[in-house]
Design an enzyme around this catalytic site. Sequence first.
Site, PDB file in Angstrom:
ATOM      1  N   ASP A  42      20.085  -4.690 -42.760  1.00  0.00           N
ATOM      2  CA  ASP A  42      20.013  -5.951 -42.022  1.00  0.00           C
ATOM      3  C   ASP A  42      20.137  -5.699 -40.528  1.00  0.00           C
ATOM      4  O   ASP A  42      19.416  -6.274 -39.714  1.00  0.00           O
ATOM      5  CB  ASP A  42      21.151  -6.904 -42.445  1.00  0.00           C
ATOM      6  CG  ASP A  42      20.853  -7.598 -43.772  1.00  0.00           C
ATOM      7  OD1 ASP A  42      19.807  -7.291 -44.376  1.00  0.00           O
ATOM      8  OD2 ASP A  42      21.671  -8.433 -44.189  1.00  0.00           O
TER       9      ASP A  42
ATOM     10  N   THR B 259      19.275 -14.629 -44.827  1.00  0.00           N
ATOM     11  CA  THR B 259      18.887 -15.088 -46.162  1.00  0.00           C
ATOM     12  C   THR B 259      19.824 -16.172 -46.676  1.00  0.00           C
ATOM     13  O   THR B 259      19.379 -17.132 -47.302  1.00  0.00           O
ATOM     14  CB  THR B 259      18.857 -13.924 -47.167  1.00  0.00           C
ATOM     15  OG1 THR B 259      20.101 -13.250 -47.136  1.00  0.00           O
ATOM     16  CG2 THR B 259      17.761 -12.959 -46.818  1.00  0.00           C
TER      17      THR B 259
HETATM   18  P1  ADP Z   1      22.897 -14.633 -43.450  1.00  0.00           P
HETATM   19  O1  ADP Z   1      22.476 -14.089 -44.790  1.00  0.00           O
HETATM   20  O2  ADP Z   1      22.360 -15.996 -43.226  1.00  0.00           O
HETATM   21  O3  ADP Z   1      22.626 -13.706 -42.331  1.00  0.00           O
HETATM   22  P2  ADP Z   1      25.663 -14.057 -42.974  1.00  0.00           P
HETATM   23  O4  ADP Z   1      26.746 -14.026 -43.981  1.00  0.00           O
HETATM   24  O5  ADP Z   1      25.229 -12.768 -42.392  1.00  0.00           O
HETATM   25  O6  ADP Z   1      24.460 -14.830 -43.599  1.00  0.00           O
HETATM   26  O7  ADP Z   1      26.157 -15.022 -41.821  1.00  0.00           O
HETATM   27  C1  ADP Z   1      25.370 -15.260 -40.698  1.00  0.00           C
HETATM   28  C2  ADP Z   1      26.012 -16.286 -39.819  1.00  0.00           C
HETATM   29  O8  ADP Z   1      27.306 -15.853 -39.401  1.00  0.00           O
HETATM   30  C3  ADP Z   1      25.190 -16.510 -38.574  1.00  0.00           C
HETATM   31  O9  ADP Z   1      25.121 -17.890 -38.310  1.00  0.00           O
HETATM   32  C4  ADP Z   1      26.002 -15.789 -37.501  1.00  0.00           C
HETATM   33  O10 ADP Z   1      25.803 -16.313 -36.208  1.00  0.00           O
HETATM   34  C5  ADP Z   1      27.405 -16.017 -37.982  1.00  0.00           C
HETATM   35  N1  ADP Z   1      28.359 -15.059 -37.431  1.00  0.00           N
HETATM   36  C6  ADP Z   1      28.257 -13.726 -37.383  1.00  0.00           C
HETATM   37  N2  ADP Z   1      29.335 -13.175 -36.760  1.00  0.00           N
HETATM   38  C7  ADP Z   1      30.143 -14.194 -36.424  1.00  0.00           C
HETATM   39  C8  ADP Z   1      31.419 -14.307 -35.761  1.00  0.00           C
HETATM   40  N3  ADP Z   1      32.073 -13.213 -35.338  1.00  0.00           N
HETATM   41  N4  ADP Z   1      31.952 -15.537 -35.612  1.00  0.00           N
HETATM   42  C9  ADP Z   1      31.297 -16.615 -36.072  1.00  0.00           C
HETATM   43  N5  ADP Z   1      30.108 -16.597 -36.684  1.00  0.00           N
HETATM   44  C10 ADP Z   1      29.523 -15.397 -36.862  1.00  0.00           C
HETATM   45 MG    MG Z   2      23.448 -11.806 -42.030  1.00  0.00          MG
END
Ligand code: ADP
Ligand code: MG
Length: 522
Positions: free
Chosen positions: A389, A96
């Site tokens: 999620d 999102t």
């Molecule tokens: P969203 O609401 O878009 O899901 P998030 O705060 O969950 O937002 O962030 C999602 C993003 O963070 C994605 O692009 C995912 O690939 C990235 N992400 C998740 N874990 C890691 C990590 N350990 N290192 C770098 N990026 C990450």
């Molecule tokens: Mg997320």
Amino acid sequence: MSTRMQPLYVLSGNSERTRGGDAQSSNIRAGKAVASAVRTTLGPRGMDKMLVDSSGNVVVTNDGATILEEMDIEHPAAQMIVEVAQTQEDSVGDGTTTASVLTGELLAYAEDLLDDDLHPTVIVEGYNEAARLAQEAIDEQVLDVELDDDVLASVAESSMTGKGTGDVTADVLAHHVVDAVRAVHDGSGRFDPDDVRILTRTGASSSATELVEGVVIDKERVNDGMPRTVEDAAVAVLTTKLDVREGEADTEYTISSVDQLEAAIEAEDAELRGYADALADAGVDVLFCTKKIADRVQDRLAKHGIVAFESLKSSDARAIARATGAKQLGDVTDLEAADFGHAERVSIRRFGEDELTFVEGGEAAKTVTLLLRGGTEHVVDELERAINDAVDVTVAAIDSGGVVPGAGATEVAIAEYVRSHAGGVEGRKQLAVEAFADAVEAIPRTLATNTGMDPIDAVVELRSTFDREGIAGIISEGRTGTIGDPIEAGVFDPAAVKREAVTAATEAATMIVRIDDVIAAK
Ligand code: ADP
Ligand code: MG
């Protein structure tokens, strides 16, 4: 004869009208503002927001959809970004923030293009063309890996990182989530979200979170004299109250003597006993009732050794009926064994202050419950959002075609792909296609910023690493981040999350850009 032109009023005096460039720029500004409100929450090092409503209720969250929903946004164009987040949440359950940030960026670049006198329809066409290219790029990014439990756990984990999970690591939770989804969903048939239930309970640290194979409900027995555990239980689910029928006492008896009063009471007693006796005769061991059970019925049920629960939530009743194969019964006359469900065990267990009821080994359908624990309501609430999620992305990865590298790597690849195809797009539309590529790059740029890196340096390095290695993402490490390979780091996202983010963001941004007239009722 002078025909003086009368002004033609098509709008009531009560509406306000903004036109042309003004309408566009006010919409774009509103959209950008909303997107930037959630920007800092993106990714594993994203920050949380504390939202306080007018009555003082507090929500602390990192979840984009929740933030936007709680923000009480009024501007109609800004409201469209909220809808992007909601669409994203409803269709894939994650991404999102990504979708909102992307929408904001698409609007920001559109604003520049409008300033350069590109016509809105040219921008819209260019964005749509670029979105089509982006989908091709996503297809190319889908990893050729077997979706085993480890990969799924990585997907689940990367959807949770950055969310407050108390003292339990996302890694442990991710395995609970994968076990839960695997227990009820083998990839064939449709996943029923009701099969993975979530129950939150404060009073223990979040590391006490557990997966229960069965339905757990927040209910105690109606009577302490009833058994705490029943093995091999015949289960009845009832949606009517077990009490004297209303009106009966005053309409059918006119009481004028003590004898008559006693007769009336005896008749009532007999009716109430009759309910309990009917259930006992039919062989019911456990009764779940969505309405009240009269005290006298409770006592009688207890005498028969039947365990009974009253005032169940209808969702709980439905889950028990589904898991055990019980029919939801509207009355207790003509009970038949076929109407009952079956469970290996129904038991009551103490959890801190109160008791929970476990219905395990239902014979009809497999249902699992993630029993989430946390020190406070705020902790369990955020944990619940994170787990929701994680369940959704796990299902999305199993159901709709695989996983892509996370950590911004897929967005880097999309940007490169779209840019490299921009040359083939005729005329000024090309500028919009290139702008789209830059907008997509905002995701890794934002991840870099939130990870404490310089966003401009990071983008330069991402591009060169991508040229060299074919893959480059922002890997967060301690307090900062490095450019690296998310596959090695085990960061994956479902392809469906990226596909939906591109679609939803493009639709909203192009819709806003196309508006040149806002007519609002005052
Ligand atoms: P969203 O609401 O878009 O899901 P998030 O705060 O969950 O937002 O962030 C999602 C993003 O963070 C994605 O692009 C995912 O690939 C990235 N992400 C998740 N874990 C890691 C990590 N350990 N290192 C770098 N990026 C990450
Ligand atoms: Mg997320």
